[in-house]
Design a protein around this motif. Structure first.
Motif, short mmCIF file in Angstrom:
data_model
loop_
_atom_site.label_atom_id
_atom_site.label_comp_id
_atom_site.label_asym_id
_atom_site.label_seq_id
_atom_site.Cartn_x
_atom_site.Cartn_y
_atom_site.Cartn_z
N ASP A 194 0.83 -1.22 0.00
CA ASP A 194 0.00 0.00 0.00
C ASP A 194 0.86 1.26 0.00
OD1 ASP A 194 -2.42 -1.35 -0.06
OD2 ASP A 194 -2.75 -1.23 2.10
N TYR A 203 2.06 1.73 -3.45
CA TYR A 203 0.93 2.12 -4.30
C TYR A 203 0.57 3.60 -4.09
CZ TYR A 203 -3.65 1.90 -6.56
OH TYR A 203 -4.73 2.12 -7.39
N CYS A 250 -0.49 -3.95 -8.79
CA CYS A 250 0.61 -2.98 -8.77
C CYS A 250 1.95 -3.73 -8.73
CB CYS A 250 0.47 -1.99 -7.62
SG CYS A 250 0.38 -2.72 -5.99
#
Length: 192
Positions: free
Chosen positions: A140, A143, A180
Motif C-alpha cells: 500500500d 501504491y 501494482c
C-alpha cells in the motif's frame, strides 16, 4: 449486572447488550459519568485504566476501519516518521459519522479487494484494533507513494528488506492481487 472492566477503553452497544444491559441502564451509566457516548454504537469507558493507544480510538470511531499506510508502517517499526494523524482505511461506500478532535484520524477509501486483503486483528488485553499485515502495508505504501512521500516510501521499503521475518513471496502475491506488481518489482529492483 456485571461491572464494566477498567481494562477496556471502548465498549459497543452490542457488548453492553451481551452483558445484560438495557438501553435504560446504559443511559444511567452515562448520567453517572461512568461512560461517554462516542457515536451511535460505541461508548468510552471513563474508568479505563491502561495504556492510551490512538488505534483504540480509531477502532471506536471508525468501526469497520483498518489501520493503514504510515500508521501501520510506524506500528511495524518500518519508519521513524511520526504521523500527525492515524491513517485508517475504510470501504469506498462506507461513511464515518463522527471523528474525534484528538487523535486526528485521516480516512482513506479503499476498494473492496484492497480493503479485505491482509487484515489482522490485534488484541492488547481487552482492547482490539484491525491493521493490515506488514507485507500489505508495504504494498500500500508503494501504491500510495505520491501521497506518502517518495523518501518515506524508500525508507519503509529499505527497513522492510532488512527484516529477517520478511516474506517477499507474500509481498509479490499482494502486489499481483492489487494490480501494482510492476511498480513493486521496480522499487525492489532499485533497492536490492
Amino acid at each position: 449486572m456485571p461491572t464494566i472492566s477498567k481494562g477496556k477503553k471502548y465498549i459497543t452497544t452490542a457488548e453492553f447488550k451481551g452483558m445484560g444491559y438495557s438501553y435504560y441502564k446504559i443511559t444511567q451509566l452515562i448520567e453517572e459519568g461512568l461512560i461517554k457516548k462516542v457515536n451511535r454504537s460505541t461508548y468510552e469507558n471513563l474508568s479505563y485504566i491502561g495504556d492510551e493507544n490512538d488505534f483504540y480510538s480509531a477502532e471506536a470511531f471508525v468501526p469497520e476501519g483498518v489501520i493503514c499506510l504510515l500508521s501501520a508502517a510506524r506500528y511495524y517499526e518500518l519508519t521513524n516518521f511520526l504521523p500527525d494523524a492515524v491513517d485508517v482505511a475504510i470501504g469506498r461506500k462506507k461513511k464515518v459519522s463522527t471523528l474525534p478532535d484528538w487523535p486526528e484520524i485521516k480516512i482513506f477509501y479503499f476498494d473492496s479487494v484492497r480493503m479485505e486483503t491482509g487484515v489482522q486483528k490485534v488484541c492488547e488485553g481487552e482492547n482490539i484494533f484491525h491493521i493490515f499485515d506488514i507485507e500489505k502495508t508495504v504494498v500500500d505504501i508503494i501504491y500510495y507513494r505520491n501521497k506518502v512521500g517518495i523518501e518515506e516510501t524508500s525508507e519503509i521499503l529499505k527497513n522492510y528488506l532488512k527484516r529477517k521475518d520478511r516474506q517477499i513471496d507474500r509481498l509479490y502475491a499482494y502486489a499481483k492481487q492489487l494490480r501494482c506488481e510492476k511498480t513493486v518489482r521496480n522499487y525492489l529492483e532499485v533497492l536490492v
